[in-house]
Design a protein around this motif. Structure first.
Motif, PDB file in Angstrom:
ATOM      1  N   SER A 160      -1.274  27.618  63.082  1.00 18.72           N
ATOM      2  CA  SER A 160      -1.889  26.527  62.309  1.00 18.72           C
ATOM      3  C   SER A 160      -1.774  26.707  60.805  1.00 18.72           C
ATOM      4  O   SER A 160      -2.601  26.197  60.044  1.00 18.72           O
ATOM      5  N   LYS A 161      -0.753  27.395  60.351  1.00 18.18           N
ATOM      6  CA  LYS A 161      -0.560  27.562  58.924  1.00 18.18           C
ATOM      7  C   LYS A 161       0.924  27.658  58.599  1.00 18.18           C
ATOM      8  O   LYS A 161       1.751  27.935  59.464  1.00 18.18           O
ATOM      9  N   TYR A 162       1.216  27.396  57.337  1.00 20.13           N
ATOM     10  CA  TYR A 162       2.577  27.550  56.814  1.00 20.13           C
ATOM     11  C   TYR A 162       2.530  28.710  55.843  1.00 20.13           C
ATOM     12  O   TYR A 162       1.768  28.687  54.871  1.00 20.13           O
ATOM     13  N   ALA A 163       3.322  29.741  56.112  1.00 24.01           N
ATOM     14  CA  ALA A 163       3.212  30.950  55.302  1.00 24.01           C
ATOM     15  C   ALA A 163       4.577  31.592  55.096  1.00 24.01           C
ATOM     16  O   ALA A 163       5.528  31.317  55.825  1.00 24.01           O
ATOM     17  N   GLY A 164       4.621  32.454  54.095  1.00 21.80           N
ATOM     18  CA  GLY A 164       5.829  33.214  53.818  1.00 21.80           C
ATOM     19  C   GLY A 164       5.696  34.632  54.318  1.00 21.80           C
ATOM     20  O   GLY A 164       4.610  35.213  54.296  1.00 21.80           O
ATOM     21  N   TYR A 165       6.816  35.185  54.751  1.00 20.78           N
ATOM     22  CA  TYR A 165       6.841  36.540  55.297  1.00 20.78           C
ATOM     23  C   TYR A 165       7.996  37.314  54.667  1.00 20.78           C
ATOM     24  O   TYR A 165       9.030  36.743  54.336  1.00 20.78           O
ATOM     25  N   TRP A 166       7.799  38.632  54.549  1.00 19.37           N
ATOM     26  CA  TRP A 166       8.808  39.502  53.956  1.00 19.37           C
ATOM     27  C   TRP A 166       9.253  40.568  54.938  1.00 19.37           C
ATOM     28  O   TRP A 166       8.446  41.093  55.712  1.00 19.37           O
ATOM     29  N   GLY A 167      10.525  40.903  54.870  1.00 17.71           N
ATOM     30  CA  GLY A 167      11.036  42.043  55.607  1.00 17.71           C
ATOM     31  C   GLY A 167      10.724  43.328  54.858  1.00 17.71           C
ATOM     32  O   GLY A 167      10.182  43.320  53.754  1.00 17.71           O
ATOM     33  N   GLN A 168      11.107  44.446  55.479  1.00 20.63           N
ATOM     34  CA  GLN A 168      10.768  45.750  54.922  1.00 20.63           C
ATOM     35  C   GLN A 168      11.729  46.166  53.801  1.00 20.63           C
ATOM     36  O   GLN A 168      11.444  47.111  53.058  1.00 20.63           O
ATOM     37  N   GLY A 169      12.842  45.467  53.706  1.00 20.32           N
ATOM     38  CA  GLY A 169      13.829  45.793  52.682  1.00 20.32           C
ATOM     39  C   GLY A 169      14.926  46.691  53.213  1.00 20.32           C
ATOM     40  O   GLY A 169      14.688  47.569  54.048  1.00 20.32           O
ATOM     41  N   THR A 170      16.122  46.473  52.701  1.00 18.41           N
ATOM     42  CA  THR A 170      17.260  47.324  53.055  1.00 18.41           C
ATOM     43  C   THR A 170      18.020  47.660  51.782  1.00 18.41           C
ATOM     44  O   THR A 170      18.274  46.790  50.950  1.00 18.41           O
ATOM     45  N   GLN A 171      18.375  48.912  51.626  1.00 14.32           N
ATOM     46  CA  GLN A 171      19.020  49.379  50.399  1.00 14.32           C
ATOM     47  C   GLN A 171      20.508  49.042  50.415  1.00 14.32           C
ATOM     48  O   GLN A 171      21.209  49.324  51.397  1.00 14.32           O
ATOM     49  N   VAL A 172      20.970  48.461  49.333  1.00 12.16           N
ATOM     50  CA  VAL A 172      22.394  48.244  49.101  1.00 12.16           C
ATOM     51  C   VAL A 172      22.777  48.995  47.840  1.00 12.16           C
ATOM     52  O   VAL A 172      22.195  48.770  46.778  1.00 12.16           O
ATOM     53  N   THR A 173      23.737  49.896  47.974  1.00 13.46           N
ATOM     54  CA  THR A 173      24.199  50.690  46.841  1.00 13.46           C
ATOM     55  C   THR A 173      25.694  50.487  46.671  1.00 13.46           C
ATOM     56  O   THR A 173      26.462  50.697  47.623  1.00 13.46           O
ATOM     57  N   VAL A 174      26.080  50.042  45.484  1.00  9.99           N
ATOM     58  CA  VAL A 174      27.487  49.816  45.178  1.00  9.99           C
ATOM     59  C   VAL A 174      27.900  50.863  44.147  1.00  9.99           C
ATOM     60  O   VAL A 174      27.470  50.827  43.001  1.00  9.99           O
ATOM     61  N   SER A 175      28.726  51.785  44.589  1.00 16.11           N
ATOM     62  CA  SER A 175      29.098  52.899  43.726  1.00 16.11           C
ATOM     63  C   SER A 175      30.395  53.518  44.202  1.00 16.11           C
ATOM     64  O   SER A 175      30.674  53.550  45.413  1.00 16.11           O
ATOM     65  N   SER A 176      31.170  54.025  43.247  1.00 19.01           N
ATOM     66  CA  SER A 176      32.387  54.738  43.609  1.00 19.01           C
ATOM     67  C   SER A 176      32.119  56.230  43.716  1.00 19.01           C
ATOM     68  O   SER A 176      33.027  57.016  44.047  1.00 19.01           O
ATOM     69  N   LEU A 229      23.545  37.396  55.190  1.00 23.11           N
ATOM     70  CA  LEU A 229      24.048  37.356  53.822  1.00 23.11           C
ATOM     71  C   LEU A 229      25.359  38.132  53.803  1.00 23.11           C
ATOM     72  O   LEU A 229      25.354  39.359  53.938  1.00 23.11           O
ATOM     73  N   GLN A 230      26.452  37.407  53.685  1.00 18.45           N
ATOM     74  CA  GLN A 230      27.759  38.030  53.538  1.00 18.45           C
ATOM     75  C   GLN A 230      27.999  38.282  52.065  1.00 18.45           C
ATOM     76  O   GLN A 230      28.002  37.335  51.272  1.00 18.45           O
ATOM     77  N   MET A 231      28.189  39.533  51.709  1.00 18.03           N
ATOM     78  CA  MET A 231      28.363  39.919  50.314  1.00 18.03           C
ATOM     79  C   MET A 231      29.764  40.470  50.118  1.00 18.03           C
ATOM     80  O   MET A 231      30.118  41.498  50.711  1.00 18.03           O
ATOM     81  N   ASN A 232      30.549  39.794  49.326  1.00 14.41           N
ATOM     82  CA  ASN A 232      31.917  40.212  49.025  1.00 14.41           C
ATOM     83  C   ASN A 232      32.057  40.538  47.545  1.00 14.41           C
ATOM     84  O   ASN A 232      31.212  40.156  46.732  1.00 14.41           O
ATOM     85  N   SER A 233      33.124  41.217  47.218  1.00 15.64           N
ATOM     86  CA  SER A 233      33.408  41.579  45.814  1.00 15.64           C
ATOM     87  C   SER A 233      32.177  42.189  45.158  1.00 15.64           C
ATOM     88  O   SER A 233      31.786  41.803  44.047  1.00 15.64           O
ATOM     89  N   LEU A 234      31.588  43.140  45.840  1.00 11.83           N
ATOM     90  CA  LEU A 234      30.353  43.737  45.347  1.00 11.83           C
ATOM     91  C   LEU A 234      30.576  44.505  44.057  1.00 11.83           C
ATOM     92  O   LEU A 234      31.640  45.125  43.852  1.00 11.83           O
ATOM     93  N   LYS A 235      29.560  44.449  43.203  1.00 13.27           N
ATOM     94  CA  LYS A 235      29.601  45.108  41.910  1.00 13.27           C
ATOM     95  C   LYS A 235      28.460  46.122  41.825  1.00 13.27           C
ATOM     96  O   LYS A 235      27.444  45.972  42.512  1.00 13.27           O
ATOM     97  N   PRO A 236      28.588  47.114  40.956  1.00 17.24           N
ATOM     98  CA  PRO A 236      27.484  48.078  40.806  1.00 17.24           C
ATOM     99  C   PRO A 236      26.148  47.409  40.481  1.00 17.24           C
ATOM    100  O   PRO A 236      25.096  47.880  40.927  1.00 17.24           O
ATOM    101  N   GLU A 237      26.196  46.312  39.757  1.00 18.87           N
ATOM    102  CA  GLU A 237      24.948  45.626  39.408  1.00 18.87           C
ATOM    103  C   GLU A 237      24.311  44.892  40.590  1.00 18.87           C
ATOM    104  O   GLU A 237      23.197  44.372  40.465  1.00 18.87           O
ATOM    105  N   ASP A 238      24.977  44.871  41.715  1.00 18.28           N
ATOM    106  CA  ASP A 238      24.362  44.327  42.938  1.00 18.28           C
ATOM    107  C   ASP A 238      23.488  45.363  43.639  1.00 18.28           C
ATOM    108  O   ASP A 238      22.807  45.040  44.615  1.00 18.28           O
ATOM    109  N   THR A 239      23.512  46.592  43.152  1.00 20.06           N
ATOM    110  CA  THR A 239      22.702  47.649  43.753  1.00 20.06           C
ATOM    111  C   THR A 239      21.222  47.308  43.645  1.00 20.06           C
ATOM    112  O   THR A 239      20.716  47.028  42.553  1.00 20.06           O
ATOM    113  N   ALA A 240      20.553  47.302  44.773  1.00 23.08           N
ATOM    114  CA  ALA A 240      19.140  46.925  44.824  1.00 23.08           C
ATOM    115  C   ALA A 240      18.632  47.083  46.260  1.00 23.08           C
ATOM    116  O   ALA A 240      19.429  47.281  47.190  1.00 23.08           O
TER     117      ALA A 240
END
Length: 119
Positions: free
Chosen positions: A103-119, A80-91
Motif C-alpha cells: 500500500s505504498k510507493y517507495a524507493g529501494y537501494w541495492g547493497q552496491g557493487t564496486q567497479v574499478t577501472v585501472s591498468s 547496465l552495459q558499460m563500454n569504453s570504461l574510463k578510470p573516472e568511472d571507478t565507483a
C-alpha cells in the motif's frame, strides 16, 4: 518490501566493458522506475542512468554513448552495459528501484557493487 541483489562489478582495464545486473524480489510488488547510481570516494552519489517501466531512458552526460541501461520486466531485473570504461568511472554502483507494494510507493537501494577501472 523489495529486496535488490546486484552483481557484475569488478576490476577492468581502461577501454574495457562490464555488465551490471540487479534483480528485484519480494511479495506483491510492481516495479516502476529502475536505475543505477554511483558514488566515488569523496564524492556525492550521482545518477548514472534510469529506465521507466515503458522503456524511456535517461543518462548522465558523462556516460552517454558508452553505457546502456535495459530491463527485463518479466524478471524484474535491470542491467547496465558499460563500454569504453574510463578510470573516472571507478565507483560503487548502486541499483535503485521505485515500486508499489504494501500500500505504498517507495524507493529501494541495492547493497552496491564496486567497479574499478585501472591498468
Amino acid at each position: 518490501q523489495v529486496q535488490l541483489v546486484e552483481s557484475g562489478g569488478g576490476l577492468v582495464q581502461p577501454g574495457g566493458s562490464l555488465r551490471l545486473s540487479c534483480a528485484a524480489s519480494g511479495s506483491s510488488f510492481t516495479v516502476n522506475v529502475m536505475g543505477w547510481y554511483r558514488q566515488a570516494p569523496g564524492k556525492e552519489r550521482e545518477l548514472v542512468a534510469r529506465i521507466t517501466s515503458g522503456g524511456v531512458t535517461n543518462y548522465a552526460d558523462s556516460v552517454k554513448g558508452r553505457f546502456t541501461i535495459s530491463r527485463d520486466n518479466a524478471k524484474n531485473t535491470v542491467y547496465l552495459q558499460m563500454n569504453s570504461l574510463k578510470p573516472e568511472d571507478t565507483a560503487v554502483y548502486y541499483c535503485n528501484v521505485y515500486a508499489w507494494g504494501d500500500s505504498k510507493y517507495a524507493g529501494y537501494w541495492g547493497q552496491g557493487t564496486q567497479v574499478t577501472v585501472s591498468s
